[in-house]
Enzyme design. Structure first.
Site, PDB file in Angstrom:
ATOM      1  N   LYS A 111       8.332   5.666  -7.196  1.00 26.00           N
ATOM      2  CA  LYS A 111       7.745   5.074  -8.401  1.00 26.00           C
ATOM      3  C   LYS A 111       8.636   4.011  -9.021  1.00 26.00           C
ATOM      4  O   LYS A 111       8.143   3.049  -9.600  1.00 26.00           O
ATOM      5  CB  LYS A 111       7.461   6.172  -9.444  1.00 26.00           C
ATOM      6  N   LYS A 195      -0.717   8.518   1.041  1.00 23.08           N
ATOM      7  CA  LYS A 195      -1.591   9.488   0.365  1.00 23.08           C
ATOM      8  C   LYS A 195      -2.576   8.760  -0.557  1.00 23.08           C
ATOM      9  O   LYS A 195      -2.276   7.662  -1.051  1.00 23.08           O
ATOM     10  CB  LYS A 195      -0.778  10.539  -0.382  1.00 23.08           C
ATOM     11  N   LYS A 198      -3.698   7.501  -7.420  1.00 18.61           N
ATOM     12  CA  LYS A 198      -4.311   6.855  -8.589  1.00 18.61           C
ATOM     13  C   LYS A 198      -3.822   5.421  -8.728  1.00 18.61           C
ATOM     14  O   LYS A 198      -4.507   4.573  -9.291  1.00 18.61           O
ATOM     15  CB  LYS A 198      -3.903   7.611  -9.864  1.00 18.61           C
TER      16      LYS A 198
END
Ligand code: TYM
Length: 333
Positions: A111, A195, A198
């Site tokens: 992230k 994966k 969002k």
């Protein structure tokens, strides 16, 4: 006593991975456990959230949980920022966890990206808040998707170190991760090695809980596959991540083992299988999507559910926090 705690971030774009990897299992666990489910808005702000969107996303996530079958009367559904014990316990855990432990967290690395110095301090301390979420209720079981496994290991490390440091043996239970069902890691529709997420910049990569039937059909039709027909046995999925993903999604939604799906559809071309998959996805998601749309028109109901849930969550967490403060050596009021 067996107590389940889990949470999801209100960052929009709730998708089929969240549903199959987590929310659907949360619904099933309600039969056997006392369950506490949380909209983790404190976690959401570890990356920038526009305030108006955050407010809408908190309500939308709560609505999706209710629409999926979480019962806020029998169990507890609430919003993290409304129960101060989370932030308070997280601070204490920041002083228990070691920097070296957090340095190993792969989610932070992903992230934060290349410019790690620009990431918020909150993003770095994220797993310590997650440990506080779980341990503020002395939860014993935590149902999550595969990607949260490392964070749960850290939670167990924090609980162990706290118990040892303060000679408070068994004060915190070591929570068990529950990684359930065939779809613990749903992959992107565009790239079987990533994966479903969002934050993927391509909306075509994920099936959103709010997608209508036409959008679902289009996304599944355009999903990446290879040129071979479906295999008849599971080892035929080796090295075919996109094929494996679509078959796994189908199996999970139909509540069937992958082997049964392949026995039935082996040898067919993907065009035909994609049609069958679309039918199942639409069939399973439409009632949830419709209920979410209905709840969207009733924000005061959602707010009331969350307020009541926060009161009940607070009633469990506060006495535990008082005990923690006692153990640490703070003076309680
Ligand atoms: P979040 O909001 O990213 O995701 C919510 C849940 O969905 C699961 N999930 C998936 N499962 C299968 N396939 C996927 N592609 C997929 N993507 C997401 C996640 O594993 C998760 O179970 N850190 C957590 C939220 C959290 C939490 C907690 C969870 C905060 N405090 C305490 C458990 C206990 C998160 O970011 O989830």
């Amino acid at each position: 006593m067996q107590r389940v705690f889990s949470g999801a971030q209100p960052t929009g774009n709730l998708h089929l991975g969240n549903y199959l990897g987590a929310i659907r299992n949360w619904v099933a666990l309600q039969n056997d456990f006392e369950c506490i489910y949380c909209v983790v808005d404190l976690h959401a702000i570890t990356v920038w959230q526009e305030p108006g969107e955050l407010r809408a996303n908190i309500r939308e996530l709560a609505a999706s949980m209710i629409a999926s079958g979480i019962d806020p009367e029998k169990h507890i559904l609430f919003n993290q920022s409304q129960v101060s014990a989370h932030a308070e316990l997280a601070w204490i855990f920041n002083c228990v966890a070691r920097i070296g432990w957090l340095n190993r967290m792969t989610q932070f690395k992903e992230k934060a990206g290349k410019h790690r110095e620009n990431a918020s301090l909150g993003l770095y301390a994220y797993p310590s808040l997650m440990a506080a979420d779980i341990l503020a209720y002395k939860a014993t079981h935590v149902p999550v998707g595969e990607d949260q496994k490392q964070h749960l290991e850290l939670t167990r490390d924090i609980a162990t170190k706290f118990n040892n440091d303060f000679s408070a043996e068994d004060f915190f239970p070591l929570p068990e991760p529950l990684i359930l069902g065939p779809a613990t890691r749903v992959m992107s529709l565009r790239d079987g090695s990533k994966k479903m997420s969002k934050s993927d910049s391509s909306d075509m990569a994920r099936i959103n809980m709010t997608d209508d039937a036409d959008t679902l059909a289009k996304k599944i039709r355009k999903a990446k596959t290879d040129a071979e027909p479906l295999p008849s046995e599971a080892d035929g999925l080796e090295g075919r991540p996109e094929a494996r993903n679509l078959v796994t999604i189908y199996a999970a939604l139909m509540d069937k083992p992958v082997a049964d799906v392949l026995a039935e559809h082996g040898g067919t071309q993907f065009s035909g299988f994609k049609q069958a998959l679309t039918d199942v996805v639409v069939d399973k998601l439409a009632p949830i999507t419709e209920e979410m749309a209905r709840l969207k028109n009733d924000p005061s109901y959602i707010d009331a559910v969350l307020a009541k849930g926060a009161e009940r969550a607070d009633a469990i967490a506060q006495p535990i926090l008082r005990e923690v403060k006692e153990v640490v050596g703070f003076l309680n009021r």
